[in-house]
Design a protein around this motif. Structure first.
Motif, PDB file in Angstrom:
ATOM      1  N   HIS A 205      -9.102   5.876   9.594  1.00  0.00           N
ATOM      2  CA  HIS A 205      -8.073   5.640  10.600  1.00  0.00           C
ATOM      3  C   HIS A 205      -8.276   4.368  11.415  1.00  0.00           C
ATOM      4  O   HIS A 205      -7.412   3.989  12.193  1.00  0.00           O
ATOM      5  CB  HIS A 205      -7.996   6.842  11.550  1.00  0.00           C
ATOM      6  N   SER A 206      -9.442   3.727  11.249  1.00  0.00           N
ATOM      7  CA  SER A 206      -9.706   2.507  12.024  1.00  0.00           C
ATOM      8  C   SER A 206      -9.004   1.284  11.435  1.00  0.00           C
ATOM      9  O   SER A 206      -8.984   0.227  12.056  1.00  0.00           O
ATOM     10  CB  SER A 206     -11.217   2.250  12.095  1.00  0.00           C
ATOM     11  N   ILE A 207      -8.436   1.424  10.236  1.00  0.00           N
ATOM     12  CA  ILE A 207      -7.775   0.297   9.571  1.00  0.00           C
ATOM     13  C   ILE A 207      -6.282   0.292   9.910  1.00  0.00           C
ATOM     14  O   ILE A 207      -5.608   1.309   9.791  1.00  0.00           O
ATOM     15  CB  ILE A 207      -7.958   0.380   8.042  1.00  0.00           C
ATOM     16  N   CYS A 208      -5.798  -0.859  10.341  1.00  0.00           N
ATOM     17  CA  CYS A 208      -4.374  -0.987  10.686  1.00  0.00           C
ATOM     18  C   CYS A 208      -3.610  -1.557   9.493  1.00  0.00           C
ATOM     19  O   CYS A 208      -3.859  -2.690   9.060  1.00  0.00           O
ATOM     20  CB  CYS A 208      -4.206  -1.902  11.895  1.00  0.00           C
ATOM     21  N   LEU A 209      -2.706  -0.761   8.969  1.00  0.00           N
ATOM     22  CA  LEU A 209      -1.860  -1.193   7.862  1.00  0.00           C
ATOM     23  C   LEU A 209      -0.422  -1.291   8.335  1.00  0.00           C
ATOM     24  O   LEU A 209       0.007  -0.536   9.208  1.00  0.00           O
ATOM     25  CB  LEU A 209      -1.908  -0.178   6.716  1.00  0.00           C
ATOM     26  N   CYS A 210       0.300  -2.192   7.730  1.00  0.00           N
ATOM     27  CA  CYS A 210       1.739  -2.188   7.994  1.00  0.00           C
ATOM     28  C   CYS A 210       2.371  -1.097   7.140  1.00  0.00           C
ATOM     29  O   CYS A 210       1.788  -0.641   6.150  1.00  0.00           O
ATOM     30  CB  CYS A 210       2.346  -3.554   7.684  1.00  0.00           C
ATOM     31  N   LEU A 211       3.536  -0.621   7.520  1.00  0.00           N
ATOM     32  CA  LEU A 211       4.199   0.481   6.827  1.00  0.00           C
ATOM     33  C   LEU A 211       4.428   0.148   5.358  1.00  0.00           C
ATOM     34  O   LEU A 211       4.272   1.004   4.482  1.00  0.00           O
ATOM     35  CB  LEU A 211       5.535   0.799   7.513  1.00  0.00           C
ATOM     36  N   GLU A 212       4.766  -1.095   5.065  1.00  0.00           N
ATOM     37  CA  GLU A 212       5.025  -1.497   3.685  1.00  0.00           C
ATOM     38  C   GLU A 212       3.777  -1.341   2.814  1.00  0.00           C
ATOM     39  O   GLU A 212       3.857  -0.883   1.665  1.00  0.00           O
ATOM     40  CB  GLU A 212       5.496  -2.954   3.665  1.00  0.00           C
ATOM     41  N   GLN A 213       2.616  -1.695   3.353  1.00  0.00           N
ATOM     42  CA  GLN A 213       1.363  -1.560   2.608  1.00  0.00           C
ATOM     43  C   GLN A 213       1.020  -0.087   2.360  1.00  0.00           C
ATOM     44  O   GLN A 213       0.613   0.295   1.260  1.00  0.00           O
ATOM     45  CB  GLN A 213       0.226  -2.237   3.368  1.00  0.00           C
ATOM     46  N   GLU A 214       1.200   0.743   3.371  1.00  0.00           N
ATOM     47  CA  GLU A 214       0.914   2.171   3.217  1.00  0.00           C
ATOM     48  C   GLU A 214       1.819   2.785   2.154  1.00  0.00           C
ATOM     49  O   GLU A 214       1.368   3.563   1.303  1.00  0.00           O
ATOM     50  CB  GLU A 214       1.096   2.884   4.554  1.00  0.00           C
ATOM     51  N   GLU A 215       3.091   2.431   2.186  1.00  0.00           N
ATOM     52  CA  GLU A 215       4.038   2.959   1.195  1.00  0.00           C
ATOM     53  C   GLU A 215       3.688   2.484  -0.205  1.00  0.00           C
ATOM     54  O   GLU A 215       3.821   3.241  -1.179  1.00  0.00           O
ATOM     55  CB  GLU A 215       5.465   2.529   1.561  1.00  0.00           C
ATOM     56  N   GLN A 216       3.220   1.251  -0.324  1.00  0.00           N
ATOM     57  CA  GLN A 216       2.835   0.719  -1.633  1.00  0.00           C
ATOM     58  C   GLN A 216       1.680   1.533  -2.232  1.00  0.00           C
ATOM     59  O   GLN A 216       1.689   1.862  -3.422  1.00  0.00           O
ATOM     60  CB  GLN A 216       2.418  -0.750  -1.487  1.00  0.00           C
ATOM     61  N   ILE A 217       0.707   1.885  -1.399  1.00  0.00           N
ATOM     62  CA  ILE A 217      -0.436   2.673  -1.865  1.00  0.00           C
ATOM     63  C   ILE A 217       0.004   4.059  -2.303  1.00  0.00           C
ATOM     64  O   ILE A 217      -0.344   4.531  -3.397  1.00  0.00           O
ATOM     65  CB  ILE A 217      -1.497   2.775  -0.748  1.00  0.00           C
ATOM     66  N   ILE A 218       0.766   4.739  -1.464  1.00  0.00           N
ATOM     67  CA  ILE A 218       1.173   6.125  -1.749  1.00  0.00           C
ATOM     68  C   ILE A 218       2.137   6.175  -2.930  1.00  0.00           C
ATOM     69  O   ILE A 218       2.017   7.050  -3.806  1.00  0.00           O
ATOM     70  CB  ILE A 218       1.802   6.779  -0.506  1.00  0.00           C
ATOM     71  N   ASP A 219       3.066   5.229  -2.987  1.00  0.00           N
ATOM     72  CA  ASP A 219       4.030   5.220  -4.097  1.00  0.00           C
ATOM     73  C   ASP A 219       3.331   5.046  -5.438  1.00  0.00           C
ATOM     74  O   ASP A 219       3.742   5.630  -6.445  1.00  0.00           O
ATOM     75  CB  ASP A 219       5.057   4.086  -3.894  1.00  0.00           C
ATOM     76  N   LYS A 220       2.262   4.247  -5.459  1.00  0.00           N
ATOM     77  CA  LYS A 220       1.533   4.039  -6.711  1.00  0.00           C
ATOM     78  C   LYS A 220       0.825   5.321  -7.135  1.00  0.00           C
ATOM     79  O   LYS A 220       0.808   5.668  -8.325  1.00  0.00           O
ATOM     80  CB  LYS A 220       0.501   2.919  -6.530  1.00  0.00           C
TER      81      LYS A 220
END
Length: 554
Positions: free
Chosen positions: A185-200
């Motif tokens: 949780h200490s890492i700040c991701l933008c929403l687009e990056q998080e979605e890219q990880i989960i979508d993959k």
């Protein structure tokens, strides 16, 4: 001849087990071999060799010189990495240019370029696991240590690299972006990056063959964690995993293991109905377990000499002494069982099939052997099977020599301290044994023995009650009785009682009978003999202390 340092200018990856013996006479051979002898594990940790170089300060000076002179990014990253890693082992004044944090940042920069070159822009998957560990995971590990300015580039590179890996079955090659960037949780991701990880990850799970259970499980575990507050999403992926548990495997017990994995996930995320269904399927796939089981039996013969020796060892003209001798002869010895286990250690079959798990008649694992004590109890079952025929011979000799019948044996074994108000019950147990009515004997003897042990504890001036949740008191459990009796009885006696009565890794007669877990074929003469020995042991504890050495102080 070319020097070792010149040779290293051309390497594409470090081989920590390579000795480069042809360069043993090189001036800097010892320094460079120590550099190469470090490994990177799957978490990006740098593992040091099991030795330290003698002239460390000279080595540090050499590292910095090489880090500035080499053009090889593989070696330059390693040199700077080691200058950071050993920062507490040398004086910072040894560095001629920059500080140790600068060295770490330089190592990260090189690792990132190597990760991009050898992983993101790769033409094949050869050595992919190595490159992930040595370049991507190591740079991530270092970046966290110094809060590197390279974090933004590293985060996107990690996502892009995982996106480029399509080997879904190889679970070690993907999932690292979620673990490092979302689950931390200490890492700040933008929403687009998080979605890219989960979508993959969703894409992987959806395109995987349902036969690839463990790869599916790996991906679905990630999604269940990510959607832990969205049960409807979790259900969708549990549906996929549950369907995979029913794809018939050619490996014995594999479908059972699939169901077990599903059960654990349903329990973790509180899907009660699905968990119940998974447990039923676990039992279903265990029903044919017998066809996969084989028995390793040790053949032994009770010779006339062995029989005569046994009789001579235990016989006495005094019935109580004779009985006490038999009791002592057949109490399990932990030391003997330990020796048997030690002898088995060199046996391949023993290592493979002894001490793994306890399986009931439905093919359901009821106990996994996970401790040394578990293993002792489990091994004792084989040893007890060898002892029981001898015990039967000893009992028949006792009966014949003293012309004992059910009535006289009852008088010999009954004790009012142990079984107050239960004399009729006790006589029924002994009569059933003489009548070979082993069903009646076993089912009636178990509660009688439990009560006898509780009363024996009371005789030791110890309470046999504990408070309950109804603002009253109730009898303490058998487990607590035996644990408390450890203060008064020898280790072997306690082990023996637990072995026969209530240890899951052993016979567990009390629990199996009380809960109706045994088939008719399991309730037999051998079980009756085991319980008879306990009845004899209890009488010895009460009545024959002077003739026996099996109690500490009662």
């Amino acid at each position: 001849m070319v020097s070792l340092t010149a040779y290293l200018e051309g390497i594409e990856r470090i081989k920590s087990n390579e000795r480069y013996d042809e360069f043993k006479n090189d001036k800097y051979y010892t320094f460079e071999i120590f550099v190469l002898n470090h490994n990177i594990d799957i978490h990006g940790n740098l593992r040091k060799p099991n030795y330290i170089i003698d002239n460390l300060d000279d080595w540090i000076i050499y590292l910095e010189q090489r880090s500035r002179s080499t053009k090889n990014k593989v070696m330059r990253a390693r040199y700077n990495d080691l200058l950071w890693t050993y920062r507490d082992k040398y004086k910072r004044s040894l560095l001629s240019n920059g500080n140790v944090k600068d060295k770490c940042e330089l190592a990260i920069i090189d690792y990132l370029e190597l990760a991009e070159e050898y992983i993101l822009k790769r033409s094949s998957n050869d050595n992919l696991s190595y490159y992930l560990r040595y370049y991507l995971y190591r740079s991530w590990n270092l970046a966290k240590q110094i809060k590197s300015t390279s974090f933004p580039k590293l985060i996107q590179l990690m996502i892009d690299i995982e996106d480029s890996i399509d080997e879904d079955k190889k679970i070690g090659l993907w999932g690292f972006s979620y673990k490092n960037l979302i689950n931390k949780h200490s890492i700040c991701l933008c929403l687009e990056q998080e979605e890219q990880i989960i979508d993959k990850i969703i894409m992987r799970v959806n395109r995987m063959d349902t036969k690839d259970f463990y790869a599916l499980e790996y991906g679905i575990k990630i999604l269940l964690e990510y959607y832990k507050n969205k049960p409807e999403e979790q259900e969708r992926y549990l549906d996929i995993l549950e369907a995979s548990t029913h794809i018939q495997s050619s490996n014995p017990f594999e479908n059972q293991r699939y169901c077990d994995c599903l059960i654990q996930l349903c329990h973790k995320y509180n899907f009660k109905e699905r968990k119940e269904r998974a447990i039923k399927n676990y039992q279903y796939y265990g029903e044919d377990f017998q066809k996969y089981i084989f028995t390793i039996e040790e053949e032994f013969v009770i010779t006339t000499e062995k029989k005569q020796q046994l009789i001579e060892n235990v016989t006495s003209e005094v019935p109580s002494t004779h009985l006490s001798n038999i009791v002592n002869q057949f109490i399990l010895s932990k030391e003997i069982i330990k020796k048997i286990m030690e002898e088995r250690e060199g046996n391949f079959l023993s290592r493979m099939f002894f001490g793994t798990s306890i399986v009931n008649g439905d093919g359901v694992i009821t106990k996994t052997i996970s401790t040394k004590e578990d293993a002792l109890f489990h091994e004792a079952k084989s040893y007890w099977q060898v002892l029981l025929p001898y015990f039967s011979i000893a009992i028949e000799n006792l009966k014949d020599r003293h012309q004992l019948n059910a009535e006289t044996l009852t008088k010999l074994l009954f004790d009012n301290t142990l079984y107050k108000g239960q004399e009729k019950t006790f006589s029924i147990v002994i009569q059933a044994y003489f009548d070979k009515d082993f069903f009646s004997m076993c089912y009636i003897a178990v509660p009688l023995i439990e009560n006898g042990l509780r009363n024996f504890l009371s005789k030791c001036e110890h309470t046999i009650y504990e408070q309950n949740k109804h603002e009253g008191f109730e009898n303490i459990t058998l487990t607590r009785v035996l644990t408390t009796l450890e203060e008064y009885l020898t280790e072997d006696v306690i082990f023996h009682l637990k072995f026969i009565l209530n240890e899951k890794a052993a016979l567990n007669i009390r629990n199996n009978l009380t809960h109706g877990l045994l088939s008719d074929s399991n309730i037999n003469e051998w079980m009756a003999l085991s319980l008879l020995h306990v009845l004899m042991l209890l009488k010895s504890l009460i009545g024959f202390e002077k003739e026996s050495n099996i109690s500490k102080s009662v």
